[in-house]
Design an enzyme around this catalytic site. Structure first.
Site, short mmCIF file in Angstrom:
data_model
loop_
_atom_site.label_atom_id
_atom_site.label_comp_id
_atom_site.label_asym_id
_atom_site.label_seq_id
_atom_site.Cartn_x
_atom_site.Cartn_y
_atom_site.Cartn_z
N LYS A 17 -10.48 3.55 5.50
CA LYS A 17 -10.58 3.25 4.07
C LYS A 17 -9.43 2.36 3.59
CE LYS A 17 -10.65 7.30 2.43
NZ LYS A 17 -9.62 7.86 1.64
N ARG A 93 -11.66 13.03 -5.35
CA ARG A 93 -11.72 13.80 -4.11
C ARG A 93 -12.44 15.13 -4.33
NH1 ARG A 93 -7.19 11.41 -1.39
NH2 ARG A 93 -6.77 12.23 0.67
N ARG A 130 -2.53 6.91 14.16
CA ARG A 130 -2.17 6.16 12.95
C ARG A 130 -0.67 6.12 12.70
NH1 ARG A 130 -4.89 7.58 7.20
NH2 ARG A 130 -3.83 9.59 7.35
N ARG A 162 2.80 9.44 9.62
CA ARG A 162 2.88 10.14 8.35
C ARG A 162 3.22 11.61 8.57
NH1 ARG A 162 -2.18 8.61 4.54
NH2 ARG A 162 -2.25 10.87 4.42
N ARG A 173 -7.07 18.92 6.27
CA ARG A 173 -7.60 17.89 5.37
C ARG A 173 -9.07 17.60 5.67
NH1 ARG A 173 -4.27 12.95 5.94
NH2 ARG A 173 -3.32 14.00 7.69
#
Ligand code: AMP
Length: 218
Positions: A17, A93, A130, A162, A173
């Site tokens: 995204k 969300r 990531r 992260r 998540r």
């Protein structure tokens, strides 16, 4: 879309995204509004709000609808979103947030909500790999690192994993997404605002598919 391009991009973490929103923002020359980036800058600034947000984010939980609604309302009040539009990334969300957004945008409604679809195995692989720039939020991965060391190609910032990309927080998540965010797909479908786009393949191909879906609404 004579008077602007107001978009929401949905998709699980790791669906690509962020990268696609940056590309669309350049293509349509509209601001990319990422609530995750906004929260991360508050954390960096060390505000009281930032400190509270950090604890929530590190645990993989969601900041409350009321707080997020306020943050987005304030952001969409700024002039740069008025004429050409905007891309919302990471908001809404929950159905509660979609209802708040509906209220905020009642005079200038959304044009399209895109759900970027990627299978779970791919999402898990991408999240583990990531890496992000701590300054500008640019996304990299261990397979596509910056050109020089872990220094951002765009701004020279440090590129790291992260804090909320640990296996536990990722799983939490993803579960939260299924429970809280996936119902938005039906919510927007009922309102005839939804387009599903295949998020697999080269970034250029995915962007082209998204642009085609958006332009088909013009
Ligand atoms: P993201 O960069 O979109 O993955 O967001 C990182 C974290 O920020 C999320 O895991 C949440 O803790 C928080 N966050 C971002 N956007 C929202 C939102 N719309 N509602 C609640 N929490 C959010």
């Amino acid at each position: 879309m004579i008077d602007g391009t107001r978009l929401v991009i949905l998709g699980r973490q790791g669906a690509g995204k962020g990268t696609q929103c940056v590309r669309l923002s350049r293509h349509y020359v509209i601001p990319h509004i990422s609530t995750g980036d906004m929260l991360r800058s508050a954390v960096k600034e060390g505000t009281e709000f930032g400190l509270k947000a950090k604890a929530i984010m590190d645990g993989g939980d969601l900041v409350s609808d009321d707080i997020m609604g306020g943050v987005v309302r304030e952001r969409l009040d700024r002039d740069d979103t008025r004429g050409r539009g905007y891309i919302l990334d990471g908001f809404p969300r929950t159905v509660g947030q979609a209802e708040i957004l509906h209220e905020i945008t009642v005079d200038d409604p959304l044009n399209l909500v895109i759900d970027l679809v990627v299978p779970t195995e791919v999402v898990l692989e991408r999240l583990a790999a990531r890496r992000v720039c701590t300054d500008c939020g640019a996304n990299y991965s261990i397979d596509a690192p910056p050109k020089y060391g872990w220094v951002c190609d765009n701004c020279g910032g440090e590129v790291v994993q992260r804090a909320d990309d640990t296996p536990e927080a990722i799983q939490k998540r993803l579960d939260l997404y299924e429970r809280e965010t996936a119902p938005l797909i039906a919510w927007y479908e009922e309102r005839k605002l939804l387009a599903e786009v295949d998020g697999l393949g080269a970034a250029d191909e995915v962007t082209n598919r998204m642009v085609a879906a958006i332009d088909a609404r013009r």
